[in-house]
Design an enzyme around this catalytic site. Structure first.
Site, PDB file in Angstrom:
ATOM      1  N   ASP A  96       0.787  -1.257   0.000  1.00  0.00           N
ATOM      2  CA  ASP A  96       0.000   0.000   0.000  1.00  0.00           C
ATOM      3  C   ASP A  96       0.813   1.298   0.000  1.00  0.00           C
ATOM      4  O   ASP A  96       0.468   2.251   0.718  1.00  0.00           O
ATOM      5  CB  ASP A  96      -0.958   0.005   1.209  1.00  0.00           C
ATOM      6  CG  ASP A  96      -1.940  -1.150   1.194  1.00  0.00           C
ATOM      7  OD1 ASP A  96      -1.918  -1.931   0.244  1.00  0.00           O
ATOM      8  OD2 ASP A  96      -2.722  -1.260   2.157  1.00  0.00           O
ATOM      9  N   LYS A 127      -6.732  -4.845  -2.986  1.00  0.00           N
ATOM     10  CA  LYS A 127      -7.340  -5.499  -1.824  1.00  0.00           C
ATOM     11  C   LYS A 127      -8.379  -4.586  -1.169  1.00  0.00           C
ATOM     12  O   LYS A 127      -8.122  -3.407  -0.957  1.00  0.00           O
ATOM     13  CB  LYS A 127      -6.263  -5.914  -0.830  1.00  0.00           C
ATOM     14  CG  LYS A 127      -5.430  -4.768  -0.269  1.00  0.00           C
ATOM     15  CD  LYS A 127      -4.253  -5.326   0.506  1.00  0.00           C
ATOM     16  CE  LYS A 127      -3.488  -4.281   1.272  1.00  0.00           C
ATOM     17  NZ  LYS A 127      -4.225  -3.579   2.305  1.00  0.00           N
ATOM     18  N   CYS A 186      -1.954  -2.402   7.836  1.00  0.00           N
ATOM     19  CA  CYS A 186      -1.957  -3.330   6.703  1.00  0.00           C
ATOM     20  C   CYS A 186      -0.746  -4.253   6.666  1.00  0.00           C
ATOM     21  O   CYS A 186      -0.843  -5.403   6.223  1.00  0.00           O
ATOM     22  CB  CYS A 186      -2.124  -2.564   5.400  1.00  0.00           C
ATOM     23  SG  CYS A 186      -3.773  -1.836   5.283  1.00  0.00           S
TER      24      CYS A 186
HETATM   25  N1  TIU Z   1      -2.508   0.437   4.311  1.00  0.00           N
HETATM   26  C1  TIU Z   1      -2.967   0.698   5.526  1.00  0.00           C
HETATM   27  O1  TIU Z   1      -2.295   0.501   6.525  1.00  0.00           O
HETATM   28  N2  TIU Z   1      -4.228   1.266   5.606  1.00  0.00           N
HETATM   29  C2  TIU Z   1      -4.645   2.075   6.632  1.00  0.00           C
HETATM   30  O2  TIU Z   1      -5.786   2.492   6.675  1.00  0.00           O
HETATM   31  N3  TIU Z   1      -3.698   2.379   7.561  1.00  0.00           N
HETATM   32  C3  TIU Z   1      -3.812   3.257   8.587  1.00  0.00           C
HETATM   33  O3  TIU Z   1      -2.896   3.314   9.397  1.00  0.00           O
HETATM   34  N4  TIU Z   1      -4.882   4.025   8.683  1.00  0.00           N
END
Ligand code: TIU
Length: 223
Positions: free
Chosen positions: A27, A132, A165
């Site tokens: 991500d 995802k 994530c």
């Molecule tokens: N990729 C991921 O970690 N999504 C989130 O929403 N992370 C946060 O820390 N908010």
């Protein structure tokens, strides 16, 4: 790169089998890392995540040069939001939430500018991207099938955020039988306290979820 090599790690060395190992970059999306994105809009300090860009860039270019497998993930939803649970949409009670129009297009919606991967780490055409809908990269995706078809048994995991994530993915990977090595300089959290705790949780209890190391230790072997 046919033989195994030992990567210095905690709680003990990680036996690295390059041909059976994928680099999984979680991500690294504009909405999480760039000023004006979803993360920043929620009041988070994106600098905490941006420090991971350079180490990831160096690792990625070395990894590519070694001809090894890299897989990228993106968190996001269909434009009709049918894969977005109402619970996730309204969590946080924010004025603007997932699916709404933000500064970089509709927030965490596939195809929108903010949903895409930052230019510094942009995938090559031959690299798989896993879209995802959840925090974990295995939930409701074909990641496990792809890894099994390619005989991958180990994952080196980087990306953001450490306790959300990255952690969810490490836990999912463990339950599916993968060994996970997390690189501390290549993962980031908006909250330094969670960065430390998240890494500690992975390597505690003699590596309950896996190993923690630094990109320099991997580069020392690949370089
Ligand atoms: N990729 C991921 O970690 N999504 C989130 O929403 N992370 C946060 O820390 N908010």
């Amino acid at each position: 790169m046919d033989n195994s090599a030992m990567i210095e790690a905690e709680p003990y060395s990680f036996e690295f089998f390059p041909k059976q190992c994928a680099l999984l970059i979680i991500d690294m999306q504009r909405d999480f890392l760039e000023d004006g994105g979803f993360g920043a809009m929620l009041g988070n300090d994106v600098a905490q995540l941006r420090r991971t860009i350079e180490p990831n860039r160096t690792l990625l270019s070395t990894w590519r040069a070694a001809g090894l497998l890299v897989i990228h993930t993106r968190e996001g939803h269909r434009s009709d939001l049918r894969d977005l649970p109402l619970t996730k949409k309204i969590r946080g009670q924010n004025r603007i939430c997932i699916g709404d129009v933000g500064p970089m297009g509709r927030i965490l919606v596939r195809g929108e500018p903010g949903h895409d991967i930052i230019p510094e780490l942009y995938p090559l055409p031959n690299e798989s991207i896993i879209d995802k809908p959840g925090k974990g990269a295995f939930y409701a995706t074909d990641l496990h099938v792809i890894l099994q078809n390619l005989n991958i048994k180990q994952l080196i995991i980087t990306g953001v955020t450490t306790e959300v994530c990255v952690h969810t993915t490490v836990r999912e990977a463990n339950d599916r039988g993968y060994d996970c090595l997390v690189l501390e300089d290549c993962v980031g959290s908006y909250c330094p306290e969670f960065q430390t705790a998240g890494l500690n949780m992975i390597k505690a209890q003699k590596g309950i979820f896996g190993w923690v190391s630094h990109s320099a230790k991997v580069l020392a072997i690949l370089g």
